[in-house]
Design an enzyme around this catalytic site. Sequence first.
Site, PDB file in Angstrom:
ATOM      1  N   ASP A   1       0.840  -1.206   0.000  1.00 38.58           N
ATOM      2  CA  ASP A   1       0.000   0.000   0.000  1.00 38.58           C
ATOM      3  C   ASP A   1       0.874   1.254   0.000  1.00 38.58           C
ATOM      4  OD1 ASP A   1       0.993  -0.162   2.587  1.00 38.58           O
ATOM      5  OD2 ASP A   1      -0.958  -0.336   3.550  1.00 38.58           O
TER       6      ASP A   1
ATOM      7  N   GLU B   1      -9.685  -0.609   4.851  1.00 38.29           N
ATOM      8  CA  GLU B   1     -10.249  -0.016   6.064  1.00 38.29           C
ATOM      9  C   GLU B   1     -11.561  -0.714   6.446  1.00 38.29           C
ATOM     10  OE1 GLU B   1      -8.383   1.869   7.622  1.00 38.29           O
ATOM     11  OE2 GLU B   1      -7.675   3.633   6.559  1.00 38.29           O
TER      12      GLU B   1
ATOM     13  N   ASN C   1      -7.435  -0.076  13.914  1.00 37.26           N
ATOM     14  CA  ASN C   1      -8.863  -0.279  13.592  1.00 37.26           C
ATOM     15  C   ASN C   1      -9.102  -1.600  12.868  1.00 37.26           C
ATOM     16  OD1 ASN C   1      -7.683   0.236  11.151  1.00 37.26           O
ATOM     17  ND2 ASN C   1      -9.000   1.948  10.580  1.00 37.26           N
TER      18      ASN C   1
ATOM     19  N   HIS D   1      -7.434  -2.645  10.182  1.00 36.47           N
ATOM     20  CA  HIS D   1      -7.125  -2.654   8.742  1.00 36.47           C
ATOM     21  C   HIS D   1      -5.934  -3.555   8.443  1.00 36.47           C
ATOM     22  CE1 HIS D   1      -4.240   1.125   8.819  1.00 36.47           C
ATOM     23  NE2 HIS D   1      -3.586   0.036   9.076  1.00 36.47           N
TER      24      HIS D   1
END
Length: 237
Positions: free
Chosen positions: A67, A142, A135, A137
């Site tokens: 990413d 996400e 979170n 991810h």
Amino acid sequence: MKIIVKENYKEMAASCADFICAYINKNPGRLLCFAAGDTPLAILKKLIEMQETGRVNLSSVYYAGLDEWEGLGYEDKGSCMQVMQDNFYGPAKIESERLRVFDGKADAEAETSAVLDFIKDKGGIGLAMLGIGMNGHIGFNEPGTLPDFEGGRVVLSDNSLNVGQKYFDKAQDLKYGVTLGIKTLVAAEKVMLVASGEKKADIIARSLSASNEPALPASYLADHPDYHVFLDKSARA
Ligand code: PGA
């Protein structure tokens, strides 16, 4: 799913490096995908040491980026490209033909096609080593990401944007990222998830007890047939 819990971060990193080293030695010519971020750093360092002592040839495989922050490139401290180049590809002497990472300054969809084509050309991802965000991810998948997402441009969550500032040497005004998608990651032959520290204990516990839950992207890995979760004791509450 296999969960490997080590006494501390250093031991966890050594165990991950052994695992990756064994994979590379058995599977020359395959493609690996490593997350950037803080957690992999000691693992990458160990792999370079192993190459220096002749235990592994890190140039016997290929690498794809996972990413990137849209707008950031190598000259931006904390970009995935900078982190991986300075902590792994550079010191490991990986030639540019052996890797394809995302350029955060180029068109995100064109970059995604190029990275996905590179992966397909090398027979798919052999081994993915992923971190987990606060979170849940993985990459920049996400919460809310659906399982058929192959990859592309994404709106970053507030959580990722806030936590992400730890990588940068100056405030970065970011909104988007580009990432390999869940579908591409789940298709990897082998998947490692690595996490360290008490701050990850809650999200690890929630992600490992769920399966295919869009709110917890790491839970998409739960049913992967060759899935290895490496933790230190403090991340395993
Ligand atoms: P970290 O990042 O290793 O810096 O905690 C994890 C991630 O967001 O993937």
